[in-house]
Design an enzyme around this catalytic site. Structure first.
Site, PDB file in Angstrom:
ATOM      1  CG  HIS A  70      -0.437   1.063   7.258  1.00 56.53           C
ATOM      2  ND1 HIS A  70       0.586   0.566   8.028  1.00 56.53           N
ATOM      3  CD2 HIS A  70       0.137   1.991   6.439  1.00 56.53           C
ATOM      4  CE1 HIS A  70       1.719   1.184   7.703  1.00 56.53           C
ATOM      5  NE2 HIS A  70       1.471   2.037   6.738  1.00 56.53           N
ATOM      6  CD  GLU A  71      -1.112   2.401   2.726  1.00 57.84           C
ATOM      7  OE1 GLU A  71      -0.768   3.592   2.613  1.00 57.84           O
ATOM      8  OE2 GLU A  71      -0.303   1.500   3.002  1.00 57.84           O
TER       9      GLU A  71
ATOM     10  CG  HIS B 220       0.110   6.683   5.611  1.00 60.72           C
ATOM     11  ND1 HIS B 220       1.216   7.201   6.237  1.00 60.72           N
ATOM     12  CD2 HIS B 220       0.414   5.399   5.322  1.00 60.72           C
ATOM     13  CE1 HIS B 220       2.149   6.252   6.328  1.00 60.72           C
ATOM     14  NE2 HIS B 220       1.687   5.144   5.790  1.00 60.72           N
TER      15      HIS B 220
ATOM     16  CB  CYS C 294       5.237   2.084   7.141  1.00 62.37           C
ATOM     17  SG  CYS C 294       4.756   3.618   6.345  1.00 62.37           S
ATOM     18  CG  LEU C 295       6.511   1.059   1.012  1.00 59.46           C
ATOM     19  CD1 LEU C 295       5.916   1.352  -0.346  1.00 59.46           C
ATOM     20  CD2 LEU C 295       7.645   0.045   0.895  1.00 59.46           C
TER      21      LEU C 295
ATOM     22  CD  GLN D 111       3.208   5.832   2.706  1.00 62.58           C
ATOM     23  OE1 GLN D 111       2.243   5.279   2.185  1.00 62.58           O
ATOM     24  NE2 GLN D 111       4.209   5.163   3.238  1.00 62.58           N
TER      25      GLN D 111
ATOM     26  N   GLY E 183       0.832  -1.199   0.000  1.00 65.87           N
ATOM     27  CA  GLY E 183       0.000   0.000   0.000  1.00 65.87           C
ATOM     28  C   GLY E 183       0.863   1.244   0.000  1.00 65.87           C
TER      29      GLY E 183
HETATM   30 ZN    ZN Z   1       2.623   3.360   5.672  1.00 64.98          ZN
END
Ligand code: ZN
Length: 168
Positions: A134-135, A138, A92-93, A51, A46
């Site tokens: 999670h997304e 953000h 998480c990226l 991000q 995701g």
């Molecule tokens: Zn993330």
């Protein structure tokens, strides 16, 4: 196809509330394409617009499950329902090389708009529920590290820990 630079924890973009999308234009569709390319390149499940430094309520998710229409594009997503509980390691990226143990609902029902601004509902359990929640967090400026119980581990530390648990 274009890859965008993924912002890392500490970057102010990751702590801001994102603005709803009112209409889809070329910039929005380019952003969606880039989010997908960047997510796949980084081998994530995701990625949310903040991000990559864009404060709009857009995220993409692909957990490898079969969806009706390719990967999930979530525009202005809204969590309608959650149920149950799951605890697992999450990454998480924007927090490269680390994972942490997070407890989340095991089921989530989400309303969102797709890339054509058509409203749809997606329901997920397990990893998909985890990725959706999670997304969406953000988009409100929140990161999973706020929810972690215990230390953040590297993948090597996690592998070691899981091996030890197996041996017990
Ligand atoms: Zn993330």
């Amino acid at each position: 196809m274009a890859l965008r630079q993924i912002r890392e924890i500490g970057d102010a973009c990751l702590n801001k509330k994102c603005k709803p999308v009112k209409e889809i234009n070329k910039r929005t569709t380019d952003l969606i394409d880039d989010l997908l390319d960047t997510m796949y390149e980084a081998e994530g499940v995701g990625l949310a617009a903040p991000q990559v430094g864009i404060l709009k309520r857009i995220a993409v998710v692909d957990t490898g499950e079969e969806y009706q229409d390719g990967p999930l594009v979530l525009i202005n997503p809204e969590v309608l329902e959650t149920e149950g509980e799951q605890t697992d390691y999450e990454g998480c990226l924007s927090v490269p090389g680390k994972v942490g143990r997070v407890t989340r609902p095991n089921y989530a029902k989400v309303k969102a708009y797709d890339a054509g601004m058509n409203e749809y509902i997606v329901e997920g359990e397990g990893l998909l529920a985890r990725a959706l929640l999670h997304e969406i967090e953000h988009l409100d400026g929140h990161m999973y590290v706020e929810k972690v119980s215990g230390p953040l581990l590297t993948n090597e530390e996690l592998a070691e820990l899981l091996k030890e648990q197996e041996e017990e």
